[in-house]
Design an enzyme around this catalytic site. Structure first.
Site, PDB file in Angstrom:
ATOM      1  N   HIS A  42      -1.558   0.736   7.784  1.00 46.13           N
ATOM      2  CA  HIS A  42      -2.215   1.198   6.073  1.00 46.13           C
ATOM      3  C   HIS A  42      -1.345   2.613   5.649  1.00 46.13           C
ATOM      4  O   HIS A  42      -2.307   3.488   6.080  1.00 46.13           O
ATOM      5  CB  HIS A  42      -3.806   0.369   6.413  1.00 46.13           C
ATOM      6  CG  HIS A  42      -4.354   0.500   4.821  1.00 46.13           C
ATOM      7  ND1 HIS A  42      -3.524  -0.119   3.795  1.00 46.13           N
ATOM      8  CD2 HIS A  42      -5.118   1.047   3.931  1.00 46.13           C
ATOM      9  CE1 HIS A  42      -4.194  -0.325   2.529  1.00 46.13           C
ATOM     10  NE2 HIS A  42      -5.092   0.644   2.421  1.00 46.13           N
ATOM     11  N   CYS A  47       0.230  -1.593   0.443  1.00 48.39           N
ATOM     12  CA  CYS A  47      -0.056  -0.082   0.147  1.00 48.39           C
ATOM     13  C   CYS A  47       0.896   1.108  -0.004  1.00 48.39           C
ATOM     14  O   CYS A  47       0.298   2.112  -0.330  1.00 48.39           O
ATOM     15  CB  CYS A  47      -1.229   0.125   0.954  1.00 48.39           C
ATOM     16  SG  CYS A  47      -0.203  -0.139   2.504  1.00 48.39           S
TER      17      CYS A  47
END
Length: 1081
Positions: free
Chosen positions: A361, A116
């Protein structure tokens, strides 16, 4: 005709409308031999009305078609009537679900595991129009020579022109040789990627392309040191340093303005930090600051949310709110203010979600330069946020609009002047009056601002760029490379074709299902027969149910409902349905098969047979009922005219069974239990041989049933009249067994009397200079169980010669066990109790008796003499072994009353102890304990500062070989759990398991083994359990010091993993850190 073998008392008799039951009709048929039409209607239930309201398909009504299909809007889990979505799922994944929503909607990037961080940076770079068109403008030769650049260009072309909603980023990630399972820092990735692209673009022959990265992202700063005496700057202050992003502090700061002021603040150098001035030729006070010399077109601001905590030697993420403006005026922050406006517009916000430093994230909120819309890029998911970077109603971020909440300074604090880089600049009038829209976020990790240019100010630069790379083409922009664009177009064509093929299959499938459902409902609507005179056909219920529920039903199959004569027997009435002629003709015409069974195809032969069976069953039930009452009288002893023996236990079970229509297998063998292996009547004293006498008529009834069930088993139904004699052989055997049992009972009783104190485990006082003998404690325990009256079927102890031989070593014929320890209580010396086995001291008389009773040689016994140490000099050295008395267990009263002679008491054994063999055995045992693997230890969590005495005592006497439960259990003072560990398990790993089990952070854990605390420093956590003498089966006590604050174990595990991989390795081993020529890769 077959009938069920059981009759349920709760099951209703099937009756006609006149109340006549099926059995009555069959009895009438058996009596008269005639079958009327009304009998057929009753037996085959033709008379029953058409059912239209039950929820299930009724088996006892051939006119019921309910439950074959669900209600109008109902569905089922499988078959024809399941959800349409389940049918579509069988076609495979729908490729059109991955179709991009519109041409204006950006595409996402697949997350390959932990990529990510890369996806967010790549989206920020792609959405920058100047950077994207610069990539598209690079020559195709350069792309072919540079694999990384070629994959980046392919990725950008797919994001630009692909019809798919998300793009596979694996080719680019693999080319960079990134580990897709390791989370990395996005800021570090951007820095290394831009450096790599600079090296790639060095191969370009277009000057503007060669410096594209520098032109867009590079600015310059200088570190200025100024002497406070002469006012001159140092020579190093003239040196310009390039930057591609500014790293700004966040801790203790609330806004971007404060962070920039902190970055450009002036540091005072004095005391030990004084500066050596070349002009003054001495160390003087000075000031140091950073001055912005030039700014790039794309200003990247890295927010330093990760800080190092010296107390815990760990990193922590700062999650405080941080505000930043939609427009940023940097004109006054340059060391030499620019004549033109330097207003930057917020173009992207990189966000890090999560509280862990090395976990979490990354997502990106990016503004589309063409439409002005904000988009959230979360790997494959791309969401439109509207006109604001955080959308409306966001819970993680707040927005302050200039129209509603303008920035207002308190009265008297208006900043008339601004101090930047050590120079006082007057703010322009419009800076105080204009309002700026401001946003706030607790997770913003990087901010990207694009330079806002006016037409007049940027005309010269625009013309130059258009002549070079055409990075800012106003309409359409620079097209992608032709060869890559053609590949994407071919892929789009094949992808759209796949979508079309899937939609075609989908339409055909849905059409087929719809038509099939309509057929089923249409046929069933015509299936009912309205009157008894109307012609009809019989059809198998199972096939009809399968036809109504299958997408592709088989041919009609009526064979399961036919009898051996090819007709329909009355026993199949629950498996058939009456179908109208019209419905039958439709099914037969479409599916074929058969055979056709019309309304008159009833089997008369099976019906006559069934009637006869019913009458026979009634007769049998009546007889059995009368015999059952007789059996009850026999068992109660009320019947005295018995002529034949049968098993009493068998008769009890026979009486308890329900009355059946015919004999069953349980009715076989009424005399099997009382028949001996020789074929005669077993003695009644034998196990399970209890018997009763039954009358002759009852015996013949039972005999007939037994023979009819098992005609070949003649031995199972042996006949024993009342004058039968018991088997003499079996009687003799029983007498011998009884004599042996009586004899053994007397032997055990005699041994209990001969060794009364030893049997009851009473302590025997030991005298000086008396001869005793040593016997294994395990043998004594086994002997007690054997002669005990309360313990049945215990194992017989081994002979004493065998046991004594096992105590001597083969090499030296010496004793392999040390004598037991002695304790003195109130002036009496006794043997110390031990839970670990060992040897037991017995008297000379006990030994002589044992030798006679258990096959021992009296001379082979291991003797022991208790003597005073003062007389030990008279003993020849080496012939005996000394064992001093133990005083650890003496009470204070005993110690006071013990005289000096008692304290010098020792045990001398013959033969002597073999220290060599015992030492070797103990060494092997220690090695076994030190090399255990995947064994249990019991960890007890104790609440409070003190460990209860009961737990301490229990931990001292743990049996290592006992089986323990692996479930966590609670005690009065805490809870315990069994953990699987090995000798090589580190203390750190043990603490992590304890943390996971009880929630006590590893820094707060105080470990104890018994009363001893296991002292562990932070540096010693790598020590193994064997190093601190923790063995298999040990009990470890844990207390919570509550010194350090609690935290989530997930953060510890994440930091542990990332510290090992990320901190030590980072991007090492990837092309981002390679120094070799990329053309050679």
């Amino acid at each position: 005709m077959s009938r069920p073998t059981t009759r349920s008392k709760n099951k209703r008799q099937r009756q006609g409308d006149d109340g006549v039951s099926t059995s009555e009709i069959l009895r009438k048929i058996n009596a008269t031999g005639e079958i009327a039409d009304d009998d057929i209607n009753q037996l085959y239930m033709i008379w029953k009305p058409v059912c239209s309201g039950c929820r299930v398909n009724t088996k006892d009504n051939p006119n019921c078609f309910c439950g074959l299909v669900p209600p109008a809007n109902g569905v089922r889990k499988s078959g024809l009537w399941q959800k349409m979505s389940d049918f579509l799922q069988a076609l495979g994944p729908d490729p059109s679900k991955d179709l991009r929503a519109s041409a204006d909607a950006p595409a996402g990037l697949t997350n390959l595991g932990a990529t990510c961080y890369a996806n967010s940076i790549l989206q920020c770079l792609y959405m920058n129009k100047s950077f994207r068109e610069g990539i598209f403008s690079v020559e195709s030769d350069v792309l072919k020579q540079q694999p990384v650049f070629d994959q980046l260009a392919r990725l950008f072309v797919q994001l630009h022109a692909s019809k798919m909603a998300f793009i596979d980023s694996s080719p680019f990630v693999k080319t960079l040789e990134l580990d897709n399972g390791v989370q990395q820092d996005s800021h570090e990735f951007l820095t290394l990627l831009l450096s790599l692209l600079e090296r790639c673009l060095n191969q370009s022959k277009v000057p503007q392309a060669r410096t594209m990265v520098q032109d867009l992202f590079r600015g310059s700063v200088s570190h200025v040191t100024t002497c406070s005496q002469c006012g001159k700057d140092s020579e190093a202050s003239l040196k310009m340093e390039d930057f591609y992003e500014l790293e700004l502090n966040v801790k203790g700061l609330k806004s971007l303005d404060e962070s920039l002021n902190d970055y450009l603040s002036i540091e005072e150098l004095h005391g030990d930090n004084q500066y050596f001035c070349e002009s003054c030729k001495t160390r003087v006070d000075a000031t140091r600051s950073i001055k912005l010399r030039s700014l790039p077109d794309v200003l990247n601001l890295q927010l330093k949310r990760c800080v190092f905590l010296p107390k815990t030697t760990m990193k922590k993420k700062i999650t405080s709110a941080f505000s930043f403006p939609a427009e940023l005026n940097m004109r006054q922050r340059l060391s030499e203010p620019s004549l033109s406006e330097l207003v930057y517009v917020l173009s992207a916000v990189l966000i890090h979600k999560g509280t862990g430093v090395n976990s979490g994230h990354y997502i990106a909120h990016i503004k589309d330069e063409n439409t002005g819309q904000w988009w959230e890029f979360d790997d494959e998911q791309v969401t439109n946020l509207g006109d604001h970077p955080f959308g409306e109603g966001s819970s993680s971020s707040t927005k302050r609009s200039a129209n509603t909440e303008p920035i207002v300074y308190p009265a008297g604090t208006e900043p008339e002047n601004s101090v930047t880089n050590g120079t006082i600049h007057s703010l322009p009038p419009e800076s105080c009056s204009s309002s700026v829209e401001t946003f706030s976020s607790t997770d913003a990790y990087m901010l990207m601002y694009n330079l806002k240019r006016s037409r007049n100010a940027g005309e010269n630069r625009s013309n130059q760029m258009e002549r070079g790379l055409n990075l800012a083409s106003p309409q359409g922009g620079v097209p992608p490379p032709s060869h890559l664009f053609e590949e994407i177009q071919n892929f789009n064509d094949s992808y759209l074709d796949a979508c079309g093929q899937y939609n075609l299959r989908k339409d055909l499938e849905l059409k087929s299902i719809t038509e099939r459902r309509h057929e089923v409902r249409s046929v069933l609507s015509e299936a009912t027969v309205r009157s008894l005179e109307e012609p009809f056909y019989w059809i198998c219920s199972d096939w009809l149910r399968q036809w109504a529920d299958c997408i592709a039903p088989p041919v009609i199959d009526n064979t399961p409902i036919q009898c051996m004569h090819g007709k329909i027997p009355v026993s199949k009435v629950a498996s058939i349905k009456r179908l109208s002629a019209k419905a039958w003709d439709q099914l037969l015409a479409k599916y074929g098969g058969g055979p056709t069974l019309a309304s008159g195809d009833h089997c008369w032969d099976c019906l006559i047979d069934g009637a006869r069976t019913v009458v026979c069953a009634d007769t049998y039930r009546d007889r059995r009922e009368s015999m059952k009452q007789l059996a009850r009288d026999i068992l109660d002893g009320n019947c005295l005219d018995g002529n034949y023996y049968i098993s009493r236990a068998w008769l009890q079970q026979w009486w308890k069974r329900k009355v059946l229509d015919a004999p069953s297998e349980a009715d076989a063998g009424p005399t099997a239990a009382i028949r001996c292996p020789h074929g005669h009547l077993k003695p009644e004293q034998a196990a399970g041989a209890k018997r009763v006498l039954v009358p002759e008529n009852f015996w013949f009834f039972l005999y007939e049933d037994a023979v009819s069930v098992k005609p070949d088993d003649h031995l199972g139904c042996s006949t024993f009249p009342s004058d039968s004699r018991q088997c003499s052989d079996c009687s003799d055997e029983l007498s011998e067994v009884a004599c042996l049992e009586d004899s053994l009972r007397l032997v055990k009783q005699r041994q209990r009397q001969n060794h009364e104190k030893l049997f009851f485990a009473k302590s025997t006082p030991l005298s000086l200079n008396c001869k005793y003998f040593l016997v294994p404690s395990s043998w004594i325990s086994k002997w007690r169980n054997y002669i005990s009256q309360s313990i049945k079927n215990s194992d017989k102890p081994e002979t004493l010669d065998t046991v004594i031989d096992s105590l001597l070593c083969d090499k030296h014929s010496r004793l392999l066990e040390r004598p037991p320890e002695l304790v003195s209580r109130r002036g009496t010396t006794i043997q110390k109790e031990s839970s670990t086995g060992g040897l037991t001291i017995i008297t000379e008389n006990d030994w002589k008796c044992f030798s006679e009773e258990w096959g021992g040689t009296e001379a082979k016994g291991i003797s022991a003499v208790i003597e005073n140490i003062s007389s030990a000099g008279n003993i020849l050295s080496g012939s005996f072994e000394e064992m001093p008395i133990c005083e650890d267990q003496l009470s204070p009263h005993d110690k006071v009353n013990n005289d000096s002679d008692c304290r010098q008491t020792i045990i001398k054994t013959c033969p002597e102890i073999c220290e060599d063999c015992i030492g070797e055995r103990e060494s092997c045992e220690l090695m076994r304990k030190l090399n255990y693997c995947n064994e249990d230890i019991c960890v007890i969590f104790v609440r409070g500062k003190e460990v209860p005495r009961s737990i301490l005592e229990a931990s001292k006497s743990v049996e290592t070989d006992r089986r323990v439960s692996k479930r966590s259990r609670k005690t009065n003072n805490g809870s315990s759990v069994n953990l699987k560990v090995s000798a090589s398990t580190s203390l750190y790993q043990l603490k992590m398991m304890i943390w996971e089990s009880f929630g006590v952070v590893k820094e707060n854990q105080i470990l104890q083994k018994g009363a001893k605390t296991i002292d562990i420093d932070i540096d010693d956590e790598c020590a193994t359990l064997a190093d601190v003498n923790i063995f298999a089966g040990d009990q470890i006590i844990v207390r919570d010091s509550e010194i350090h604050e609690n935290r989530d174990i997930a953060d510890e595990l994440s930091d542990q993993k990332m510290d090992m991989q990320h901190t030590e390795e980072g991007f090492r081993g990837t092309l981002l850190t390679a120094n070799v020529s990329l053309q050679d890769v």
